[in-house]
Design a protein around this motif. Sequence first.
Motif, PDB file in Angstrom:
ATOM      1  N   LEU A 355       0.834  -1.203   0.000  1.00  0.00           N
ATOM      2  CA  LEU A 355       0.000   0.000   0.000  1.00  0.00           C
ATOM      3  C   LEU A 355       0.867   1.250   0.000  1.00  0.00           C
ATOM      4  CD1 LEU A 355      -3.207   0.570   2.083  1.00  0.00           C
ATOM      5  CD2 LEU A 355      -1.439   2.318   2.033  1.00  0.00           C
ATOM      6  N   ARG A 358       2.372   1.754  -3.472  1.00  0.00           N
ATOM      7  CA  ARG A 358       1.408   2.262  -4.449  1.00  0.00           C
ATOM      8  C   ARG A 358       1.082   3.729  -4.195  1.00  0.00           C
ATOM      9  NH1 ARG A 358      -0.052   3.348  -9.180  1.00  0.00           N
ATOM     10  NH2 ARG A 358      -2.310   3.337  -9.599  1.00  0.00           N
ATOM     11  N   MET A 359       0.972   4.129  -2.935  1.00  0.00           N
ATOM     12  CA  MET A 359       0.726   5.537  -2.622  1.00  0.00           C
ATOM     13  C   MET A 359       1.855   6.412  -3.158  1.00  0.00           C
ATOM     14  SD  MET A 359      -2.155   6.019  -0.761  1.00  0.00           S
ATOM     15  CE  MET A 359      -1.914   7.370   0.401  1.00  0.00           C
ATOM     16  N   THR A 398      -8.063   5.590  -3.815  1.00  0.00           N
ATOM     17  CA  THR A 398      -7.700   4.891  -5.051  1.00  0.00           C
ATOM     18  C   THR A 398      -6.935   3.606  -4.745  1.00  0.00           C
ATOM     19  OG1 THR A 398      -7.619   6.948  -6.311  1.00  0.00           O
ATOM     20  CG2 THR A 398      -6.374   5.093  -7.192  1.00  0.00           C
ATOM     21  N   THR A 399      -5.967   3.699  -3.844  1.00  0.00           N
ATOM     22  CA  THR A 399      -5.140   2.537  -3.511  1.00  0.00           C
ATOM     23  C   THR A 399      -5.952   1.430  -2.849  1.00  0.00           C
ATOM     24  OG1 THR A 399      -3.217   3.980  -3.236  1.00  0.00           O
ATOM     25  CG2 THR A 399      -3.085   1.786  -2.258  1.00  0.00           C
ATOM     26  N   GLU A 402      -8.028  -0.377  -5.385  1.00  0.00           N
ATOM     27  CA  GLU A 402      -7.257  -1.335  -6.190  1.00  0.00           C
ATOM     28  C   GLU A 402      -6.977  -2.614  -5.403  1.00  0.00           C
ATOM     29  OE1 GLU A 402      -4.859   2.077  -8.788  1.00  0.00           O
ATOM     30  OE2 GLU A 402      -3.806   0.880  -7.274  1.00  0.00           O
TER      31      GLU A 402
END
Length: 404
Positions: A355, A358-359, A398-399, A402
């Motif tokens: 996480l 991805r951020m 958003t993360t 996903e």
Amino acid sequence: MTITTSEDYRDRFVERLSQNMPGRKDFQVASASGCTLTDDEGRTYLDMTSGIGVANVGHCHPRVVAAVQEQVARYAHVNVYGRFVVPEQVEMVDRLVAAAGPGFDMAYLLSTGAEANECALKLARKVTGRPKFVAMERAYHGRSFGALSVSWREEWRTPFEPLLPEVEFVPFDDLAAAAAAIDDRTAAVIVEPIQGEGGIRVPSDGFLPGLRSLCDDAGALLIADEVQGGMGRSGRWFAHQHWDVRPDIVTCAKATGGGLPLAAVLARAELFATFVDPPLSHLTTMGGNPVACAAGIAAYDVIVDEGLLDNATEVGAYLRDELSTMMTDFPGLLVDVRGKGLWCALEVSVDANPLVTRMQELGVLTGSVLNQSGTVRIMPPLVITRSEVDVFLEALRTTLGEIA
């Protein structure tokens, strides 16, 4: 002329700097300002970590920059202990004892949090003449020998044993376990009022007052490790102030120097008197460096003048409210939100590191913690605005979408 590229620096970084994590670094920092970092390719990142709690007044605050420039033009370093009066040290300590409140009238200046905790442990042992320390499970106090001895994670302690003898770990926020461990051999209990690397864990309201009473009954000292929690992070100068508890010793570092290495141990003068018997019982070469003190003075004054304690409280409440609302959209994935001020944890039901990665790809820097795999650490500069928090929230949504 040889042109040094980002790739060159990344290669040399791995080749020349001792690494504690494998792999090349993700990007090269070019500049930082306020709540943002910019890489060498011009991409900006919202910094929700403050360099792990250091940049409380934001990166490169103009008043801190000016103070550093002015000080380094006068003198950068002198003998910081034993021979000269360094006015910047006096001004810095005046501010620290004012922030700590009644019961603290003196400080010993150092450079890092580990150094501060080492000093506190030495002070407690010398004052009491006792050998034992009580520490908390999931605690983190540093990696030098004494600080490591009272840090919880066994896999990091074992390779360096033997460490300090007679250290007993008890569960955080468990007064019954603490009462069973604290005895007449206990020099001190060392505790983070809000655990940092343990997952931004906030104790129940009776825990710290109860520890204070247990220490008083046993004749032991209470050490509050405020290395992460100090300088306004929780909405108070120090996290223990939320519970109206007065420790015997307080350690602080990270944000204390406004971005430069500066740490302090705060206590009563009668405790520090033991360091004069014999003289030079504790020493430092760089602690209380004048340039770091100048930066720390400016940072403290910025916190006061810009109302950053109130901003940490108000924007932090907004952040946690929005995150709590988001929990309903991701049940089973976002499982807990906790914290005080702008010191916040997201607990997810998966490993936090993907996480966090991805951020970063979305332009937001967050972090994990050392002693809890599912925790995402959120501790932005105290100057952050609601609109900047909204940028973080959008990237997080958003993360999580996903991952879900």
